[in-house]
Design an enzyme around this catalytic site. Sequence first.
Site, PDB file in Angstrom:
ATOM      1  N   ASP A  38     -36.486  -3.590 -50.206  1.00  9.94           N
ATOM      2  CA  ASP A  38     -36.433  -3.650 -48.738  1.00  9.94           C
ATOM      3  C   ASP A  38     -36.916  -2.305 -48.205  1.00  9.94           C
ATOM      4  O   ASP A  38     -36.948  -1.313 -48.933  1.00  9.94           O
ATOM      5  CB  ASP A  38     -34.975  -3.892 -48.277  1.00  9.94           C
ATOM      6  CG  ASP A  38     -34.872  -4.467 -46.878  1.00  9.94           C
ATOM      7  OD1 ASP A  38     -34.499  -5.642 -46.744  1.00  9.94           O
ATOM      8  OD2 ASP A  38     -35.165  -3.738 -45.906  1.00  9.94           O
ATOM      9  N   ASN A  91     -39.414 -12.599 -48.937  1.00 11.30           N
ATOM     10  CA  ASN A  91     -38.557 -12.997 -47.826  1.00 11.30           C
ATOM     11  C   ASN A  91     -38.521 -11.988 -46.672  1.00 11.30           C
ATOM     12  O   ASN A  91     -38.122 -12.333 -45.562  1.00 11.30           O
ATOM     13  CB  ASN A  91     -37.142 -13.213 -48.416  1.00 11.30           C
ATOM     14  CG  ASN A  91     -36.064 -13.195 -47.389  1.00 11.30           C
ATOM     15  OD1 ASN A  91     -35.895 -14.164 -46.659  1.00 11.30           O
ATOM     16  ND2 ASN A  91     -35.337 -12.076 -47.288  1.00 11.30           N
ATOM     17  N   TYR A 157     -44.917 -14.934 -34.429  1.00 13.77           N
ATOM     18  CA  TYR A 157     -43.974 -15.406 -35.455  1.00 13.77           C
ATOM     19  C   TYR A 157     -44.386 -16.803 -35.937  1.00 13.77           C
ATOM     20  O   TYR A 157     -44.442 -17.062 -37.148  1.00 13.77           O
ATOM     21  CB  TYR A 157     -42.560 -15.407 -34.872  1.00 13.77           C
ATOM     22  CG  TYR A 157     -41.462 -15.634 -35.885  1.00 13.77           C
ATOM     23  CD1 TYR A 157     -41.006 -14.588 -36.685  1.00 13.77           C
ATOM     24  CD2 TYR A 157     -40.879 -16.888 -36.055  1.00 13.77           C
ATOM     25  CE1 TYR A 157     -39.994 -14.787 -37.619  1.00 13.77           C
ATOM     26  CE2 TYR A 157     -39.871 -17.089 -36.983  1.00 13.77           C
ATOM     27  CZ  TYR A 157     -39.429 -16.041 -37.764  1.00 13.77           C
ATOM     28  OH  TYR A 157     -38.425 -16.248 -38.688  1.00 13.77           O
ATOM     29  N   LYS A 161     -45.674 -17.676 -39.667  1.00 20.07           N
ATOM     30  CA  LYS A 161     -44.905 -18.590 -40.528  1.00 20.07           C
ATOM     31  C   LYS A 161     -45.720 -19.839 -40.893  1.00 20.07           C
ATOM     32  O   LYS A 161     -45.600 -20.347 -42.010  1.00 20.07           O
ATOM     33  CB  LYS A 161     -43.572 -18.959 -39.854  1.00 20.07           C
ATOM     34  CG  LYS A 161     -42.613 -17.761 -39.690  1.00 20.07           C
ATOM     35  CD  LYS A 161     -42.242 -17.130 -41.030  1.00 20.07           C
ATOM     36  CE  LYS A 161     -41.147 -16.096 -40.905  1.00 20.07           C
ATOM     37  NZ  LYS A 161     -40.795 -15.473 -42.200  1.00 20.07           N
TER      38      LYS A 161
HETATM   39  P1  NAD Z   1     -32.540  -9.789 -41.664  1.00 21.09           P
HETATM   40  O1  NAD Z   1     -32.985  -8.920 -40.549  1.00 21.09           O
HETATM   41  O2  NAD Z   1     -31.102  -9.817 -42.031  1.00 21.09           O
HETATM   42  O3  NAD Z   1     -33.378  -9.479 -42.981  1.00 21.09           O
HETATM   43  C1  NAD Z   1     -34.722  -9.123 -42.970  1.00 21.09           C
HETATM   44  C2  NAD Z   1     -34.902  -7.969 -43.933  1.00 21.09           C
HETATM   45  O4  NAD Z   1     -36.304  -7.683 -44.042  1.00 21.09           O
HETATM   46  C3  NAD Z   1     -34.213  -6.691 -43.443  1.00 21.09           C
HETATM   47  O5  NAD Z   1     -33.350  -6.188 -44.446  1.00 21.09           O
HETATM   48  C4  NAD Z   1     -35.362  -5.745 -43.161  1.00 21.09           C
HETATM   49  O6  NAD Z   1     -35.059  -4.388 -43.416  1.00 21.09           O
HETATM   50  C5  NAD Z   1     -36.432  -6.285 -44.096  1.00 21.09           C
HETATM   51  N1  NAD Z   1     -37.771  -5.870 -43.690  1.00 21.09           N
HETATM   52  C6  NAD Z   1     -38.317  -5.907 -42.450  1.00 21.09           C
HETATM   53  N2  NAD Z   1     -39.563  -5.411 -42.477  1.00 21.09           N
HETATM   54  C7  NAD Z   1     -39.807  -5.071 -43.767  1.00 21.09           C
HETATM   55  C8  NAD Z   1     -40.922  -4.500 -44.416  1.00 21.09           C
HETATM   56  N3  NAD Z   1     -42.033  -4.168 -43.745  1.00 21.09           N
HETATM   57  N4  NAD Z   1     -40.838  -4.272 -45.740  1.00 21.09           N
HETATM   58  C9  NAD Z   1     -39.704  -4.580 -46.429  1.00 21.09           C
HETATM   59  N5  NAD Z   1     -38.620  -5.095 -45.855  1.00 21.09           N
HETATM   60  C10 NAD Z   1     -38.676  -5.348 -44.535  1.00 21.09           C
HETATM   61  O7  NAD Z   1     -33.018 -11.237 -41.237  1.00 21.09           O
HETATM   62  P2  NAD Z   1     -33.049 -12.625 -42.033  1.00 21.09           P
HETATM   63  O8  NAD Z   1     -32.741 -13.647 -41.019  1.00 21.09           O
HETATM   64  O9  NAD Z   1     -32.277 -12.578 -43.281  1.00 21.09           O
HETATM   65  O10 NAD Z   1     -34.606 -12.733 -42.350  1.00 21.09           O
HETATM   66  C11 NAD Z   1     -35.117 -12.994 -43.635  1.00 21.09           C
HETATM   67  C12 NAD Z   1     -36.307 -13.913 -43.527  1.00 21.09           C
HETATM   68  O11 NAD Z   1     -35.857 -15.173 -43.036  1.00 21.09           O
HETATM   69  C13 NAD Z   1     -37.387 -13.448 -42.570  1.00 21.09           C
HETATM   70  O12 NAD Z   1     -38.661 -13.688 -43.154  1.00 21.09           O
HETATM   71  C14 NAD Z   1     -37.192 -14.337 -41.352  1.00 21.09           C
HETATM   72  O13 NAD Z   1     -38.372 -14.505 -40.627  1.00 21.09           O
HETATM   73  C15 NAD Z   1     -36.735 -15.603 -42.011  1.00 21.09           C
HETATM   74  N6  NAD Z   1     -36.037 -16.564 -41.162  1.00 21.09           N
HETATM   75  C16 NAD Z   1     -34.880 -16.215 -40.532  1.00 21.09           C
HETATM   76  C17 NAD Z   1     -34.242 -17.157 -39.732  1.00 21.09           C
HETATM   77  C18 NAD Z   1     -32.950 -16.850 -39.012  1.00 21.09           C
HETATM   78  O14 NAD Z   1     -32.541 -17.643 -38.148  1.00 21.09           O
HETATM   79  N7  NAD Z   1     -32.276 -15.739 -39.309  1.00 21.09           N
HETATM   80  C19 NAD Z   1     -34.795 -18.443 -39.589  1.00 21.09           C
HETATM   81  C20 NAD Z   1     -35.967 -18.750 -40.253  1.00 21.09           C
HETATM   82  C21 NAD Z   1     -36.591 -17.807 -41.036  1.00 21.09           C
END
Ligand code: NAD
Length: 253
Positions: A38, A91, A157, A161
């Site tokens: 991360d 992810n 976004y 995606k």
């Molecule tokens: P989160 O913010 O808890 O986790 C995302 C992580 O990605 C964070 O720890 C952040 O530090 C890391 N990150 C961001 N930019 C980065 C980079 N350039 N290099 C390395 N790490 C990086 O959020 P989440 O909801 O767990 O998101 C995880 C994935 O799930 C994402 O791809 C998000 O788009 C996707 N997602 C989330 C949801 C939701 O409702 N939370 C829904 C659909 C998809």
Amino acid sequence: MTGQCQDKIALVTGGASGIGRASAIALANEGARVMVADLALEGCQETVDMITAAGGEAAAQTCDVANESAVEALVAHTVKTYGRVDLAFNNAGVGGTMAKTHEYPSDNWDQVLAINLTGVWYCMKYELRQMLAQGGGAIVNTASVAGLIAMSGAPAYVAAKHGVVGLTKSAALEYAKSNIRVNAVCPGGVLTNMTETADKEMPGFLDKLAKHEPMGRLADPKEIASAVVWLCSEGASFMTGHALAVDGGFVAR
Ligand code: NAD
């Protein structure tokens, strides 16, 4: 009893929180040794501590997935540490600004595409090289329900995606005969830092998201992690090129 990912080496990006953390823990619970990567090293280390406290094995590594040489180094570091990369969960992602297409800030567009789409491609590029060299593997990319249907006010976004779903499908075809499966997971609304931050910026966001879910609630990150583990496991041996909605019925409307 052996786990679904026993003795596998897994690489998880975005592993410092949310879906990535829950998946790193779930993969370790199923017997994988996990490289947790991360931007946020402290959060990675916390995830590693949770895994080791439960008797698993993991290591933390900082990496910006939007930086190709950092991603190349991450895959090399994983191979140096554990010898191979059997399972990869790409992810890491950001939500980006909410604005309509004609008002969307260009710098934000570039950032969202760089992390959410190009970052996934960089990860796949170097993971696939390693998986080809070692004779197989399984990749899961995090897309979203926004990779399957449109959402107003999030053009970067949604485009990124949808791109992840396309990239997943094309790689699945390219490596289907090389013992490498490539799938995507498409979560609906999940309670994580990402959605909590959005709620701070736009009060009422979480309530609105939960109301839009047919189940009337958001997912716990663990509910996405169990799908990730399954897509990584031998139980999904005939699954490739699939974008699996784990969304409480969101796209069934
Ligand atoms: P989160 O913010 O808890 O986790 C995302 C992580 O990605 C964070 O720890 C952040 O530090 C890391 N990150 C961001 N930019 C980065 C980079 N350039 N290099 C390395 N790490 C990086 O959020 P989440 O909801 O767990 O998101 C995880 C994935 O799930 C994402 O791809 C998000 O788009 C996707 N997602 C989330 C949801 C939701 O409702 N939370 C829904 C659909 C998809």
